[in-house]
Design a protein around this motif. Structure first.
Motif, PDB file in Angstrom:
ATOM      1  N   UNK A   1       0.850  -1.181   0.000  1.00 11.00           N
ATOM      2  CA  UNK A   1       0.000   0.000   0.000  1.00 11.00           C
ATOM      3  C   UNK A   1       0.890   1.236   0.000  1.00 11.00           C
TER       4      UNK A   1
ATOM      5  N   UNK B   1       0.221  11.809   2.576  1.00  6.68           N
ATOM      6  CA  UNK B   1      -0.305  12.631   3.656  1.00  6.68           C
ATOM      7  C   UNK B   1       0.166  14.071   3.491  1.00  6.68           C
TER       8      UNK B   1
ATOM      9  N   UNK C   1       0.874  17.468   6.078  1.00  5.16           N
ATOM     10  CA  UNK C   1       0.983  17.879   7.474  1.00  5.16           C
ATOM     11  C   UNK C   1       1.169  19.390   7.549  1.00  5.16           C
TER      12      UNK C   1
ATOM     13  N   UNK D   1       0.213  20.203  13.582  1.00  9.95           N
ATOM     14  CA  UNK D   1      -0.870  19.236  13.405  1.00  9.95           C
ATOM     15  C   UNK D   1      -0.294  17.875  13.039  1.00  9.95           C
ATOM     16  N   UNK D   2      -1.147  16.858  13.165  1.00  8.98           N
ATOM     17  CA  UNK D   2      -0.744  15.552  12.687  1.00  8.98           C
ATOM     18  C   UNK D   2      -0.993  15.431  11.193  1.00  8.98           C
ATOM     19  N   UNK D   3      -0.392  14.440  10.547  1.00 13.64           N
ATOM     20  CA  UNK D   3      -0.624  14.241   9.109  1.00 13.64           C
ATOM     21  C   UNK D   3      -2.079  13.900   8.816  1.00 13.64           C
TER      22      UNK D   3
ATOM     23  N   UNK E   1      -4.516  12.179   5.790  1.00 10.46           N
ATOM     24  CA  UNK E   1      -4.449  11.349   4.588  1.00 10.46           C
ATOM     25  C   UNK E   1      -5.074  12.062   3.392  1.00 10.46           C
TER      26      UNK E   1
ATOM     27  N   UNK F   1       4.018  13.933   2.865  1.00  7.14           N
ATOM     28  CA  UNK F   1       4.725  12.693   3.169  1.00  7.14           C
ATOM     29  C   UNK F   1       4.132  11.546   2.381  1.00  7.14           C
TER      30      UNK F   1
ATOM     31  N   UNK G   1       3.163   0.637   3.248  1.00  5.63           N
ATOM     32  CA  UNK G   1       2.834  -0.444   4.163  1.00  5.63           C
ATOM     33  C   UNK G   1       3.304  -1.748   3.543  1.00  5.63           C
TER      34      UNK G   1
ATOM     35  N   UNK H   1       3.682   1.105   9.129  1.00  9.94           N
ATOM     36  CA  UNK H   1       3.733   2.074   8.039  1.00  9.94           C
ATOM     37  C   UNK H   1       5.047   2.828   8.120  1.00  9.94           C
TER      38      UNK H   1
ATOM     39  N   UNK I   1       7.304   6.044   6.719  1.00 12.26           N
ATOM     40  CA  UNK I   1       7.118   7.360   6.131  1.00 12.26           C
ATOM     41  C   UNK I   1       8.397   7.859   5.467  1.00 12.26           C
ATOM     42  N   UNK I   2       8.208   8.638   4.390  1.00  9.21           N
ATOM     43  CA  UNK I   2       9.323   9.332   3.769  1.00  9.21           C
ATOM     44  C   UNK I   2       9.730  10.539   4.590  1.00  9.21           C
ATOM     45  N   UNK I   3      10.742  11.246   4.116  1.00 10.44           N
ATOM     46  CA  UNK I   3      11.283  12.388   4.848  1.00 10.44           C
ATOM     47  C   UNK I   3      10.532  13.679   4.552  1.00 10.44           C
TER      48      UNK I   3
ATOM     49  N   UNK J   1       9.989  12.314   8.739  1.00  6.52           N
ATOM     50  CA  UNK J   1       8.641  11.771   8.752  1.00  6.52           C
ATOM     51  C   UNK J   1       8.390  11.000  10.034  1.00  6.52           C
ATOM     52  N   UNK J   2       7.135  10.699  10.329  1.00  9.49           N
ATOM     53  CA  UNK J   2       6.834   9.908  11.523  1.00  9.49           C
ATOM     54  C   UNK J   2       7.493   8.537  11.464  1.00  9.49           C
TER      55      UNK J   2
ATOM     56  N   UNK K   1       3.385  11.353  18.046  1.00  6.08           N
ATOM     57  CA  UNK K   1       2.072  11.353  17.402  1.00  6.08           C
ATOM     58  C   UNK K   1       1.324  10.063  17.712  1.00  6.08           C
TER      59      UNK K   1
ATOM     60  N   UNK L   1      -4.705  10.978  12.703  1.00  3.10           N
ATOM     61  CA  UNK L   1      -3.653  11.392  13.609  1.00  3.10           C
ATOM     62  C   UNK L   1      -4.129  12.486  14.563  1.00  3.10           C
ATOM     63  N   UNK L   2      -3.572  12.465  15.765  1.00  2.00           N
ATOM     64  CA  UNK L   2      -3.735  13.568  16.695  1.00  2.00           C
ATOM     65  C   UNK L   2      -2.717  14.650  16.399  1.00  2.00           C
ATOM     66  N   UNK L   3      -2.785  15.771  17.126  1.00  2.00           N
ATOM     67  CA  UNK L   3      -1.871  16.888  16.874  1.00  2.00           C
ATOM     68  C   UNK L   3      -0.467  16.657  17.416  1.00  2.00           C
TER      69      UNK L   3
END
Lengths: 110, 114
Positions: A31, A35, A37, A41-43, A45, A88, A92, A98, A100-102, B42-43, B91, B105-107
């Motif tokens: 997958x 995202x 961001x 805040x959080x990312x 989708x 980002x 998966x 999961x 994540x990229x940079x 990234x996360x 996160x 996601x949360x903040x």
């Protein structure tokens, strides 16, 4: 962990221009996700891709799952100021991990 | 409806101290994830819960990190003997549990270890 290489690292574009960013990996993913961001805040989708070769659109956003399953790209058409943020990719492998990229930092100049 | 919430939003602590970070997932979400995001990165996956149990904790960097979710809802990430390198945004995300379902996601909690 898995390494996802995301490029470009940053982009500065004029409002109205199209944007393209991509993500590559040495591993095969089941997958691919994209995202956005915003600061503090959080990312969130944007697009999820589940099949190799799949091309999916969400408004001005288009993303594709590479045939080799090792890469993906995201295009944004006719950029607007609210597109500013960090984008980002995430892959998966299986299970629930999961990777994540940079990130690609996008600045839109009005 | 309410999204994922995390408290505190910011935490400053001294090296060697113990900290707890809390995550309140979206009501009804059975899956819960913790990630760590360092500046400019990234996360990074830490741990995944399905219900009350930690289904995958392979991302925890060492035994100073521990997380619980005793009633299958709220989760707490615990860090013992904090080090300056632990400074990051932590996160939390939740989902309905199906592997293909969206993670919300949360903040985040910004942890600074002095």
């Amino acid at each position: 962990g898995q390494q996802l290489n995301q490029s470009p690292q940053s982009m500065f574009i004029q409002e109205g221009e199209d944007v393209s960013m991509n993500c590559t990996s040495s591993s095969i993913f089941n997958t691919w996700l994209w995202y956005k961001q915003d600061p503090g805040e959080g990312p969130v989708l944007l697009i999820a891709l589940y099949k190799a070769g799949e091309l999916t659109s969400n408004g001005r956003l288009t993303a594709q799952f590479g045939i080799t399953r090792k890469d993906s790209f995201l295009n944004i058409s006719a950029s607007i100021p609210s597109d500013v943020g960090i984008y980002f990719c995430a892959g998966q492998l299986g299970g629930n991990q999961f990777y994540f990229g940079t990130g690609t930092s996008l600045t839109v100049i009005p | 409806g309410a999204g994922v919430s995390q408290t505190p939003s910011n935490k400053v602590t001294e090296k060697g101290k113990y900290v707890e970070l809390r995550c309140d997932p979206i009501s009804g979400h059975t899956a819960l994830y913790w990630y760590r995001q360092s500046l400019g990165q990234g996360p990074e996956f830490l741990i995944y819960f399905q219900g009350t149990g930690a289904a995958d904790d392979s991302g925890l960097p060492n035994d100073r990190f521990f997380a619980v979710r005793p009633e299958g809802s709220v989760s707490t990430l615990k860090i013992q003997r904090t080090e300056r390198g632990d400074s990051a945004v932590y996160l939390c995300a939740s989902s309905t549990g199906h592997p293909y379902n969206e993670q919300f996601f949360g903040p985040g909690t910004r942890l600074t270890v002095l």
